[in-house]
Structures are given as C-alpha cells and as structure tokens.
Write a protein that holds these residues in place. Structure first.
Motif, PDB file in Angstrom:
ATOM      1  N   PHE A 612       0.825  -1.215   0.000  1.00 39.05           N
ATOM      2  CA  PHE A 612       0.000   0.000   0.000  1.00 39.05           C
ATOM      3  C   PHE A 612       0.857   1.263   0.000  1.00 39.05           C
ATOM      4  O   PHE A 612       0.467   2.276  -0.587  1.00 39.05           O
ATOM      5  CB  PHE A 612      -0.956  -0.004   1.197  1.00 39.05           C
ATOM      6  CG  PHE A 612      -2.174  -0.848   0.970  1.00 39.05           C
ATOM      7  CD1 PHE A 612      -3.240  -0.362   0.226  1.00 39.05           C
ATOM      8  CD2 PHE A 612      -2.265  -2.126   1.495  1.00 39.05           C
ATOM      9  CE1 PHE A 612      -4.364  -1.138   0.001  1.00 39.05           C
ATOM     10  CE2 PHE A 612      -3.386  -2.907   1.279  1.00 39.05           C
ATOM     11  CZ  PHE A 612      -4.441  -2.419   0.526  1.00 39.05           C
ATOM     12  N   LEU A 613       2.000   1.200   0.648  1.00 46.22           N
ATOM     13  CA  LEU A 613       2.934   2.325   0.595  1.00 46.22           C
ATOM     14  C   LEU A 613       3.358   2.578  -0.855  1.00 46.22           C
ATOM     15  O   LEU A 613       3.396   3.716  -1.327  1.00 46.22           O
ATOM     16  CB  LEU A 613       4.159   2.027   1.463  1.00 46.22           C
ATOM     17  CG  LEU A 613       5.219   3.126   1.572  1.00 46.22           C
ATOM     18  CD1 LEU A 613       4.719   4.262   2.448  1.00 46.22           C
ATOM     19  CD2 LEU A 613       6.513   2.553   2.150  1.00 46.22           C
ATOM     20  N   GLY A 614       3.657   1.498  -1.580  1.00 45.16           N
ATOM     21  CA  GLY A 614       4.097   1.624  -2.967  1.00 45.16           C
ATOM     22  C   GLY A 614       3.024   2.176  -3.885  1.00 45.16           C
ATOM     23  O   GLY A 614       3.291   3.050  -4.716  1.00 45.16           O
ATOM     24  N   ALA A 770       7.286   4.577 -11.575  1.00 49.18           N
ATOM     25  CA  ALA A 770       7.503   3.205 -12.030  1.00 49.18           C
ATOM     26  C   ALA A 770       8.313   2.415 -11.011  1.00 49.18           C
ATOM     27  O   ALA A 770       8.036   1.223 -10.765  1.00 49.18           O
ATOM     28  CB  ALA A 770       8.218   3.220 -13.385  1.00 49.18           C
ATOM     29  N   ALA A 771       9.303   3.061 -10.388  1.00 49.75           N
ATOM     30  CA  ALA A 771      10.099   2.382  -9.363  1.00 49.75           C
ATOM     31  C   ALA A 771       9.234   1.973  -8.174  1.00 49.75           C
ATOM     32  O   ALA A 771       9.415   0.899  -7.585  1.00 49.75           O
ATOM     33  CB  ALA A 771      11.235   3.282  -8.903  1.00 49.75           C
ATOM     34  N   CYS A 772       8.258   2.821  -7.819  1.00 49.94           N
ATOM     35  CA  CYS A 772       7.353   2.471  -6.716  1.00 49.94           C
ATOM     36  C   CYS A 772       6.514   1.247  -7.066  1.00 49.94           C
ATOM     37  O   CYS A 772       6.249   0.387  -6.200  1.00 49.94           O
ATOM     38  CB  CYS A 772       6.454   3.655  -6.383  1.00 49.94           C
ATOM     39  SG  CYS A 772       7.316   5.034  -5.584  1.00 49.94           S
ATOM     40  N   TYR A 773       6.082   1.149  -8.306  1.00 46.95           N
ATOM     41  CA  TYR A 773       5.302  -0.026  -8.692  1.00 46.95           C
ATOM     42  C   TYR A 773       6.179  -1.266  -8.815  1.00 46.95           C
ATOM     43  O   TYR A 773       5.677  -2.395  -8.690  1.00 46.95           O
ATOM     44  CB  TYR A 773       4.518   0.245  -9.973  1.00 46.95           C
ATOM     45  CG  TYR A 773       3.231   0.976  -9.675  1.00 46.95           C
ATOM     46  CD1 TYR A 773       2.123   0.284  -9.207  1.00 46.95           C
ATOM     47  CD2 TYR A 773       3.141   2.355  -9.820  1.00 46.95           C
ATOM     48  CE1 TYR A 773       0.942   0.951  -8.907  1.00 46.95           C
ATOM     49  CE2 TYR A 773       1.964   3.030  -9.513  1.00 46.95           C
ATOM     50  CZ  TYR A 773       0.864   2.325  -9.044  1.00 46.95           C
ATOM     51  OH  TYR A 773      -0.297   2.987  -8.722  1.00 46.95           O
ATOM     52  N   ALA A 774       7.485  -1.098  -9.025  1.00 46.01           N
ATOM     53  CA  ALA A 774       8.393  -2.241  -8.917  1.00 46.01           C
ATOM     54  C   ALA A 774       8.437  -2.731  -7.469  1.00 46.01           C
ATOM     55  O   ALA A 774       8.461  -3.942  -7.201  1.00 46.01           O
ATOM     56  CB  ALA A 774       9.783  -1.847  -9.396  1.00 46.01           C
ATOM     57  N   LEU A 775       8.415  -1.777  -6.519  1.00 49.06           N
ATOM     58  CA  LEU A 775       8.327  -2.145  -5.109  1.00 49.06           C
ATOM     59  C   LEU A 775       7.017  -2.870  -4.817  1.00 49.06           C
ATOM     60  O   LEU A 775       6.984  -3.834  -4.030  1.00 49.06           O
ATOM     61  CB  LEU A 775       8.445  -0.890  -4.237  1.00 49.06           C
ATOM     62  CG  LEU A 775       8.249  -1.080  -2.726  1.00 49.06           C
ATOM     63  CD1 LEU A 775       9.360  -1.960  -2.154  1.00 49.06           C
ATOM     64  CD2 LEU A 775       8.219   0.282  -2.013  1.00 49.06           C
ATOM     65  N   VAL A 776       5.927  -2.428  -5.437  1.00 50.53           N
ATOM     66  CA  VAL A 776       4.634  -3.101  -5.285  1.00 50.53           C
ATOM     67  C   VAL A 776       4.734  -4.556  -5.729  1.00 50.53           C
ATOM     68  O   VAL A 776       4.227  -5.466  -5.061  1.00 50.53           O
ATOM     69  CB  VAL A 776       3.551  -2.345  -6.094  1.00 50.53           C
ATOM     70  CG1 VAL A 776       2.277  -3.180  -6.215  1.00 50.53           C
ATOM     71  CG2 VAL A 776       3.250  -1.001  -5.448  1.00 50.53           C
TER      72      VAL A 776
END
Length: 801
Positions: A612-614, A770-776
């Motif tokens: 959820f953070l991501g 995009a990097a955040c969705y890689a974390l997701v």
C-alpha cells in the motif's frame, strides 16, 4: 460457494458523494490558498486532503466494521459524513471571519500585505483536518465492510472524483471565491442523509446542507465578493472576481486603475485617448516609450503583431500606436478579458478597436495553431504566480520560457520578425536577464545561426524595479537598427547590456553569446542559467538540483523572496510529508490487525502495508509526472489538470471494477507486470510528446491525451482492489490500516513529485512512479509467498455479491 450480500445502492451513492466532495475541496482550497498565502503554499491543500485519508484510516482501524449490523453500519457512516460536512463548514467560517486571516485576503500592496509564515498557514490548514479525517474514516469503513464490494465501491469513488474534477471549473466561475467551498459541504451532507441516519446525524447534515446551499446560492447570484466572507476585502476593491485560474481584484479610479492577480501579479489599465467610430487609432507617443517596447522602435514594417498577456492593454496600445495593422492579444485569464470587454470598457475601449483581436487562450499553443506570421511577438513580465492542484511550481507561464516554447515562437515569426520578452533586472542579481540570453542563444543555435550576437539585443531600464528586455531577431540587426536602439537608450536613460556592435560589459553575457564558451559560462555562474526545457520548465528557479543546501543561507535577495522561498517551502513540506508517511507506516505496522496474530500472518500483513505504501506513492507520482509533461500540449494548467486527472480517475475506476474478473489470486503477478509495462512504455513515449503539439485541433489533442492517460489509469486501477484482497485475510482491521498507509504515502508522493520535477524534470517523476510499482511487485509477491503455506491467509477468489 457462499454468496455475499448485495451492495446497498445507497452505500455506492454515499461513497461517490464523499469522494467527489473531497476532490472538490482539494481543488477549491488550492485556489484559496494561492490567493491567501502565495502560490507555493497551495501545495498544503493537496497534503491536507490526503492527510485526512491517513488519519481517517487510523481512526477507522479502531472499529470492526465488518461485524456491525447493517443499521449500525449505516449510522456510523452517516455520522462520519455529517462530521465531514459540519467540520468543513466550521473551517470555512473561520477562514472568512478570523481576524488573523483577514490581512491575507488583500493583495501584495502597501500596508495591506504581511508575508505569510508557517505559523499562520498551519492553523488555517489544521482547522480543516477534523472534517477531512471524518471523510477519510468514512471511506476506510466503506471499503472494509465487505472485501467483495471493494472493486465496485472503489470504482464509484474514482469516477465520482473524476466528475468533481470536471465540474470544478464551471463551479469556480459561477460560485465565487470561498463560497465554492460550500459545494463539498453540500455533497458531504447529502451523503449523510442518503444513508438514512438517526436524529442527531440527520440534524447536523440537514443544517450543513441548508447553510451550504444558501451561501453558495448567494455568491453565485451576487457575483463579486468572497461569499459574504472577509467583507473588508469587498469594500476595498471596485471589483473582485474568481475563476479556475485566479482571483482578480480591480482597484483605483480617476486616472489610476489597477488589476491584481491572486496575491501579487498586477497590471495597470491605461486609458487611451477617445476614438470616434471609424476614426484612425490615436497615436500617443508615450505608449511606445520604455524598455518593454523597443521592438517597435527599430523602424521595421509592422503588418501583424502578437501580444502575450494582454493584461491591462498597455502592450496592445504600443503595437497599435506603432502602426501595426493587426494586433492579436493572447490572454490566458478570461477574467482580464472580461474586465477589458465589459467591466472597464468605458475606461479602456481598445477591445472594440478594429485592429485588435483578443484571444482567450494559452499563447504558445494558440500561436502555433493559428499558422500566422508575426512581425513582433511580445511578452512583458508575464507572471501570474497562480498555482493549481498540480503543485506550487506548476504555473501557467512556465511553458513560455522554455527552449521548445521559443522554437515555437520563432517558427511563427516573419522573415523580419522579432521575438521580444521582458523580465525583471537587478544589476547585482542579473540571473533572469542572463537566462534570457542563454535561452535565446540556444534557440538561435538550433536554428542554424552561427553568430547569435548579431541577432540579440538586450537593454535594461533604471529605477526602483527595473526590467530588461531582450530582442531576438530572425534576421541580423542592421547598423541603422542598432543606432536607433542606442539613440532610444540615450533619450530614455536605458542601459544597453548587449548590442551587436560591441562586446557586452558583463563577461557572463559575453560568454553566453559565444557558442564556444556558453557551456562553461553556465557551469561557472552562481545561478542556474541553463535554458529551461519542457521536461524541466522552471525559468524562475535559479538554484541547481544539487544546491538545496543554499536555500537556507538567505542568498539571492529578490530571488530569495520570489522563488527560493517557494523551493524552501516545498523542500520543508516534502520532508514533513515523508516523515508523516513513515510515522503512519510505523504506527500501522505496530497496530496489528487483530488481537492474536501469528508470525506468518504478521509477515503477510506487513508486506501488504509495504504494498500500500508503494501504490500510494506510485499513483501520485505517475499522475503528476504525466500532468507536468502534458501541460504544454493542452495549454492551460487547470484544463490540463482536468483532462489528465479525470481521465486517470475514470480509467482507474474502470480498472478497479474489472480487476476481480481479470485477476484471480494466481494471476496477481501478471497484473503487477502489466502495470510496470504500461509505465515503462509511457516513459519511453515521453520524447514523442511534441508530436501531440502539432495536432491543430484542441479537442483532438485533449482526446489523445485522455486516451493515453486513461489507459495508464486503467492498469493502475488494479492496484488497490488487489491489495485489499491481499491484506483482508490478515485481520478485521487490516483494510483500514492499509488505507491509512495508502493515504499517507499519497501525501509523500506529492512532495516527492514537486522536488523531483524541480530538480530533475517530469520524466524523473514518472520514472520514480515506475520504481514504486516495482516495489509493489516485490512486496506483493513476498506477501503471497508467505501466505501460500496457510490457506486462511491466501487472497480469496472474488465472490459474486
């Protein structure tokens, strides 16, 4: 398989109303904060609304809403909706009646203005927090009620927010000033009444609805004024009007009439000489005097000229007085054209002159679309300092001062054409003038000009607030034209800073005009003089990305007040929002979702919180990155915000609704990979964005942008419903706490987007998303791996309601 109970229709309607109210409140507060506290504090409104989601999620985590009987659940939501309406109504009342706030309603003029500080802004922001917390708790409870209901409820949330975004523009034109804040109050009160509450909640909601409707109706009917609020402001000005772009106040009389946009950008209305019908235009020689109008003193023929930023009409008068047969005046702010055409028409009737065509449009887009050739394109001190919800630095004028913007203007010049722009000039802080020269030299080099010195003239005025004007000619200046400029400078006490017949006295200007030395001069300057681009269109920011440490040293004088302060505020807010997001994440991790949580269950829960953070960070970064890049394609910041935000929200709503059918638990990874692929494709498409500017029809450009952004929004819409299916099996309060983390992360995402955009550009903002969705992807797969050994923790397949 057990069927879930059907979603009550009234719940869907209530969720839609509260979501629309929250987004409407965010957009309205952006305008109000920009007027009250200067443009860089408008970012507070976005952070404020998102913080309500975070605090509301934490509040809702105290309740096991899934176990409440239907009547008790509806009553709980009705009380929260009534709290949202009542709390916001009380906050708006404080905003309009507080003696502490009253001075800030006045523009930056004389004794009326006191520079705002955080100690003043924070209480105004915090007073809205109780109502917003109630709204955040309302949505958290609604989403936590039944896991199977989430896709439809979340879709209703997003689509209603998109509708509010679209309707906000006409509402800001009709319901004036803070009176527009009554519309979210009315929506929230209606949501409470829809849920058929008990007597107490029904009374609060009904009272809020009546008051909101009354105040909004009065302001829509009366026009000028601040919704019956801050009456001293209305008494001080001849006119006060608001729209989606700015507030304009008109003051003065006799021979002095002045319009101020938002807080400090102003323009004087010059009363021209009387003109009888059919008579030639008056030719007052004073209209062409001054450093701003040097392009008309060259002696070149003038068939058609363009004035960017009509304002009070002084530059239009200069063009007509110089013999231009056609003058196209481009003005982004329709309120200023309304002043010229209607309110002040007896004072200044140039809007009716046959030589003059006033165009309500963003100049860069409109000039490129018009296909005309101009002998002069003029822009004098174009500043609005009016922000939108896209961020405090996303200003309407940004696109006028970029390499791509000047290429567009240069392409619209005739063979004898001149592009002329004026900026403020302080001899010991010449950054604006120097950056104009760097920008001109870059564009001339792109046009194949070997020696830019023969095509550039720069002169400065003197006085309390001097300005410098640059003239960039398609053809080299002749010796006779240079002599004319020197004669004007001598007669009007102007300072030649750069002319083709002599090397500039300023060594930086000299080096900037030398193609072989320009890069070294830019690197050596204490200011960032690099020519702005559409990816990083911040002409007014003179600190380099790595010079954040300079923001606290008080260097820069005028620039510290006008721009460095704005960056300092953004850096401070970004830091605070990051700390807030980290604190909410830590608190949610500590507040386990159920009394007895096994270690593996705890692991799934905490990895789901990372998920959820991501998505909270990533969604906002993607939305703002796309908007900041596409604003040039669509022109007006508010119009582009409406198109981008509405398209993304509608797309996300559709994606959320489809997520249950498209992705059973075994295919969650496929959904996350689709999201990453779409974002990487969008990032790869950034270099092709200028092709959209070549589309001459505004509707087609908007449709192309909406299609692109809507497709991105569709895949991003998978994220939240899949996250709920991940976290819901870990405990009765897990969804509410995931919602809180998502809200807090969204605040931090807004701050991060502002800093990344200022420092590195909009492409970096999208790349960070995009990097955040890689974390997701990583967090989601990790949560699934931990849940795989316990059937009770596995995401459940969707069940038909």
């Amino acid at each position: 398989m057990t069927s879930e109970p059907a979603i009550p229709r009234r719940l869907v309607v209530a969720v839609a109303l509260v979501a629309a109210a929250m987004l409407g409140l965010e957009l309205q507060l952006t305008r109000v904060f920009s007027v009250l506290f200067y443009y860089h504090f408008s970012f507070f409104s976005v952070s404020l609304v998102m913080s309500g989601l975070a605090f509301g999620g934490l509040l809702a985590a105290r309740w096991d809403v899934g176990a409440l009987p239907p009547a008790a659940f509806d009553e709980r939501l009705a009380r929260l909706a009534a709290g949202f309406a009542g709390g916001t109504l009380a906050a708006v009342w404080y905003l309009g009646t507080s003696q502490a706030v009253a001075p800030y309603w006045f523009p930056y003029a004389g004794d009326h203005y006191t520079p705002p500080t955080l100690s003043v802004v924070l209480p105004v922001a915090v007073i809205f927090l109780p109502g917003l917390t109630a709204a955040g708790a309302f949505l958290a409870c609604a989403f936590a009620r039944r896991e199977a209901w989430v896709p439809r409820l979340y879709a209703a949330d997003l689509v209603a927010a998109a509708a509010a975004c679209v309707l906000a523009v006409p509402l800001m034109r009709v319901v004036q000033g803070p009176g527009g804040l009554m519309v979210p109050v009315a929506l929230a009160a209606t949501a409470g009444l829809v849920l058929r509450p008990g007597r107490a909640a029904r009374g609060v909601a009904a009272a809020a609805l009546v008051v909101a409707a009354g105040v909004a109706g009065v302001t829509a009917w009366s026009g000028p004024g601040s919704a019956g609020l801050a009456p001293a402001v209305r008494r001080a000005f001849a006119l006060e009007r608001w729209n989606e772009h700015s507030r304009v106040v008109l003051s003065g009389g006799g021979t002095d009439l002045y319009a101020v946009i938002d807080k400090s950008a102003g323009t004087a209305l010059v009363p021209p000489a009387a003109r009888a019908p059919g008579a030639p235009a008056p030719r007052d020689p004073t209209w062409t005097q001054g450093v701003n109008h040097l392009a008309y003193r060259l002696g070149r023929p003038l068939e058609r000229t363009a004035v960017i930023g009509v304002g009070g009409g002084r530059d239009v008068l200069a063009a007509v007085a110089s013999g231009a047969r056609h003058v196209d005046g481009y003005e982004l702010n329709g309120l200023l054209l309304e002043v010229l055409r209607d309110v002040a028409s007896r004072w200044n009737d140039l809007a009716r002159w046959p030589e003059v065509t006033l165009v309500h449009d963003e100049a860069r887009v409109a000039i490129a679309r018009a296909g005309r050739r101009y002998d002069v394109i003029q822009a004098s001190q174009i500043d609005t300092w009016a922000a939108t919800a896209s961020g405090g630095m996303v200003l309407a004028e940004n696109g006028l001062y970029t390499v791509e913007g000047w290429r567009s203007f240069f392409a619209a010049l005739s063979e004898r054409g001149v592009l002329t722009m004026g900026r403020f000039y302080v001899p010991h802080e010449p950054a604006e003038a120097q950056r104009l020269v760097a920008l001109a030299a870059q564009v001339l080099e792109d046009e194949g000009v070997g020696d830019p010195r023969q095509h550039v003239a720069l002169l400065a005025g003197r006085g309390a607030l001097p300005s410098a004007t640059i003239l960039v000619s398609r053809a080299p200046f002749t010796a006779d034209e240079v002599a004319r400029l020197r004669a004007v400078a001598a007669a009007e006490d102007l300072e030649p800073l750069a002319l083709p017949d002599a090397a500039p006295a300023d060594p930086t200007l000299h080096a900037l005009l030398d193609p072989g030395r320009r890069a070294a001069a830019i690197a050596a300057s204490r200011f960032d003089l690099s020519p702005p681009t559409d990816l990083r269109p911040y002409f007014f920011l003179f600190h380099r990305p790595g010079e954040i440490d300079l923001l606290g040293r008080g260097e820069g004088g005028l620039y510290a007040e006008a721009t460095t302060t704005a960056v300092r505020v953004l850096v401070l807010l970004a830091g605070l929002t990051a700390v807030f997001a980290a604190a909410v994440f830590a608190l949610a991790s500590w507040m386990l979702p159920a009394p007895d949580v096994a270690p593996r269950q705890r692991g799934v829960y905490r990895w789901s919180l990372v998920y959820f953070l991501g998505i909270g960070l990533g969604y906002v970064l993607v939305q703002l990155g796309l908007h900041q890049r596409l604003i040039v394609v669509l022109g007006h910041p508010t119009a582009s915000l409406v198109v981008v935000l509405a398209a993304m929200l509608v797309g996300s709503g559709a994606g959320a609704r489809a997520s249950a059918a498209l992705f059973p638990p075994a295919r969650f990874t496929r959904a996350w990979l689709v999201i990453l692929a779409a974002l990487l494709a969008s990032l790869a498409a950034f270099p092709a964005v200028p092709a959209l500017e070549a589309v001459h029809t505004g509707g087609l450009r908007a449709a192309a942008v909406a299609l692109w952004v809507g497709a991105v929004g569709f895949v991003l819409g998978f994220g939240f419903p899949l996250g709920v299916r991940l976290i819901a099996p870990t405990g009765a309060r897990a969804v509410q706490q995931g919602w809180a983390v998502n809200g807090a992360a969204s605040i931090a995402g807004g701050g991060a987007a502002a800093i990344l955009s200022v420092g590195l550009g909009s492409h970096a903002v999208l790349a960070a998303g995009a990097a955040c969705y890689a974390l997701v992807l990583v967090a989601g797969r990790r949560a699934q791996a931990l849940a795989a050994v316990d059937p009770d923790l596995l995401p459940r397949a969707p069940v038909a309601p």
